[in-house]
Design an enzyme around this catalytic site. Structure first.
Site, PDB file in Angstrom:
ATOM      1  N   SER A 276       0.839  -1.196   0.000  1.00  0.00           N
ATOM      2  CA  SER A 276       0.000   0.000   0.000  1.00  0.00           C
ATOM      3  C   SER A 276       0.881   1.256   0.000  1.00  0.00           C
ATOM      4  CB  SER A 276      -0.950  -0.048   1.204  1.00  0.00           C
ATOM      5  OG  SER A 276      -1.985   0.866   1.033  1.00  0.00           O
TER       6      SER A 276
ATOM      7  N   ASP B 205      -8.644  -6.771  -4.592  1.00  0.00           N
ATOM      8  CA  ASP B 205      -8.290  -5.426  -4.123  1.00  0.00           C
ATOM      9  C   ASP B 205      -8.845  -4.401  -5.110  1.00  0.00           C
ATOM     10  OD1 ASP B 205      -7.136  -3.053  -3.327  1.00  0.00           O
ATOM     11  OD2 ASP B 205      -5.075  -3.818  -3.290  1.00  0.00           O
TER      12      ASP B 205
ATOM     13  N   HIS C 255      -7.896  -5.193  -0.283  1.00  0.00           N
ATOM     14  CA  HIS C 255      -6.628  -4.486  -0.125  1.00  0.00           C
ATOM     15  C   HIS C 255      -5.863  -4.968   1.115  1.00  0.00           C
ATOM     16  CE1 HIS C 255      -3.719  -1.375  -0.661  1.00  0.00           C
ATOM     17  NE2 HIS C 255      -4.008  -0.786   0.480  1.00  0.00           N
TER      18      HIS C 255
END
Lengths: 194, 370
Positions: B147, B311, B344
């Protein structure tokens, strides 16, 4: 146990060559070429589990669909582009092979011969679509989209202006010299287009 | 052998930010696990995500809380602390020991608040480089993160091509999309709409809890997938057998989000929330008009890119465009899209496949160096 087709391909490729293996599966061939020839190799593979297996053994690979083309690679970027037992599963042969010939100085194509003797006998005497050791699939479960003989591949190359530099023929783990379109279960062609 | 080392270092020399502003002094909080080898070639930098901190792992130390990537870092794990010297620092702008908006501004003696300069992902990396230099490491074996940490891991080999041998970019992108910016903006507006936010000048008073909790609730939705929410909550009711026909909590998912929101405010600074989301939203390696393949043309590191099927916040196509840009430049790149329902959050949950891939990737990178 080392596969004869892998050994033949390793014999064709120069040490340290740059290699792209299209449809590289679990990375067996790339790992072998790296060990034998110190190639700088990478593969493209669509199946996640196969990609994980490649990465697990230290083979560089990107997950992707070879039908999408090789647009990002520059011309003649690789010394060898390899389709080993994968070309017959390609949807857009013309486009994908054309791309391979663009980005590779040589392209190595390993294909099964759908017209070898055993297959012909089954077709003729049993009236069935052949299922043999080298063509193990039934019509309903085959991943193959293309059914071709070695002659068919040669005539395709002639029509497209692709030169065949070398050809090696195999059956049941041995090399074949005579009447390959009849006696060989597989062939490995080295082709190019300038 | 030190199992875990927790330190803070103060850099007096001003840090030039992407905005052109100088920031000084800058404090960095960091932890290290394992031992740096004599030629200093076994260092791995872990870059954390949005609300993470330097405590990536307990590395098996007794009495230590598990770190945010506990299952990935430690003896025999993907980032094997028996082999590697693993470093994780709190990012610039955060609130876990590194300088950020809640730190004291030396020119006023009060917390910065909104006087803190807007920072970028590149600024975080520039500060990490200082830390690496300070530790005497000339070249990292690897930098890895997911991320926002993935964005940093991507910036490293672009900003400092000679200082990193490999990079693992997980669930990230090279440019925040309109949708990603939009979700962050909802979070920021929630914080700023809270009357207790007081233009960021709330330190020593009540903190803008409600706004920050709502921001976190929105965030949590984007980190999960529809499938994972369905599996976890479905339409299950909370502490009742029938609908209440009121606006009190009915569904488990409501209770979960409220709980996650309220527990977050105790551990995170609202202004850091604003600054870090802004840093991610400003993230665009193309600066609006450059070709990505030109931007990454200087990369020398071996790159491993990982994305996750479910995601939708950082969808796979973003990773794939990055992969193509790297391939166009003759960079050694590997890419896998892992199948998962975790959305995610998968990089904090899917340890088996990540371990399979990363452990062996590091072995290869090390082997090929020789």
């Amino acid at each position: 146990m080392i596969r004869l087709d892998h050994e033949i391909i390793a014999g064709i490729i120069e040490p340290g060559a740059r290699v792209l293996d299209l449809g590289c599966g679990n990375g067996d061939l790339l790992a072998f070429l790296k060990e034998q020839k110190g190639v700088r190799g990478t593969g493209i593979e669509i199946d996640e589990e196969e990609v994980l297996r490649c990465l697990e053994r230290g083979v560089a690979v990107t997950q992707g669909n070879i039908n999408d083309g090789l647009g990002v690679y520059g011309d003649k970027r690789f010394d060898y582009v390899i389709f080993n037992e994968s070309l017959q599963q390609v949807l857009k042969i013309d486009k994908v092979l054309g791309e391979a010939l663009r980005v590779g100085r040589h392209v190595i194509v390993g294909i099964p011969n759908f017209c070898h003797l055993g297959a012909r006998l089954q077709l003729f005497f049993r009236g069935r679509v052949p299922v043999t050791k080298s063509l193990p699939f039934h019509w309903y479960d085959t991943p193959n989209l293309r059914f071709l003989s070695l002659k068919d591949f040669r005539s395709f190359c002639a029509k497209k202006g692709i030169s065949i530099e070398r050809a090696r023929y195999l059956t049941a783990g041995k090399e074949v010299v005579l009447a390959p379109n009849l006696l060989a279960e597989e062939a490995i062609f080295v082709i190019r287009k300038d | 052998m030190a199992v875990i080392d927790k330190k803070q270092i103060v850099f007096q020399e001003p840090l030039l930010l992407k905005s052109g502003i100088f920031l000084s002094p800058v404090t960095v909080a960091y932890e290290t696990y394992g031992t740096l080898n004599p030629d200093r070639s076994n260092a791995v930098l872990i870059t954390h995500a949005f609300t993470g901190d330097a405590h990536a792992s307990s590395n098996g130390a007794s009495g230590e809380k598990p770190g945010w990537w506990e299952e990935m870092i430690g003896s025999g794990k993907a980032f094997d602390t028996d082999k590697y010297f693993v470093i994780c620092s709190n990012t610039l702008g955060s609130c876990k020991g590194t300088t950020g908006p809640s730190s004291v501004d030396s020119s006023t003696g009060k917390p910065f608040g909104l006087a803190f300069p807007v920072i970028t992902i590149q600024d975080m990396v520039a500060l990490e480089k200082r830390l690496i230099d300070h530790l005497g490491i000339r070249k990292l074996l690897c930098v890895a993160g997911g991320s926002m940490g993935g964005m940093q891991a991507l910036v490293w080999p672009i900003m400092f091509p000679e200082s990193v041998l490999s990079s693992i970019v997980i669930a990230a992108c090279h440019r925040h999309s309109a949708q990603q910016i939009a979700f962050h903006e909802v979070g920021r507006q929630a914080v700023m709409a809270d009357p207790e936010w007081m233009e960021g000048d709330y330190y020593g008073k009540a903190v803008p809890k409600r706004g920050l909790a709502i921001a976190r609730m929105v965030g949590h939705i984007t980190y999960m997938s529809e499938a994972s929410m369905e599996q976890k909550f479905g339409r299950k009711l909370v502490e009742k057998d029938a609908l209440g026909y009121s606006f009190a909590k009915d569904f488990e998912v409501e209770g979960y989000l409220q709980y996650r929101g309220m527990s977050f405010v105790d551990r995170f600074d609202a202004n850091s929330y604003l600054y870090l989301t802004k840093a991610m939203d400003y993230f665009d390696l193309t600066d609006g008009d450059r070709k990505l393949s030109d931007v990454v043309s200087g990369v020398r590191a071996d790159m491993l890119i990982i994305s996750f099927t479910s995601d939708w916040l950082y969808p796979s196509y973003q990773s794939q465009s990055l992969v193509r840009a790297l391939q166009a430049n003759d960079v050694d790149v590997s890419y896998v899209e892992m199948k998962t329902d975790y959305g995610h959050d998968a990089f904090l949950v899917e340890f088996d496949d990540q371990t399979r891939v990363i452990k062996n990737y590091l072995v290869r990178v090390e082997r090929e160096r020789k």
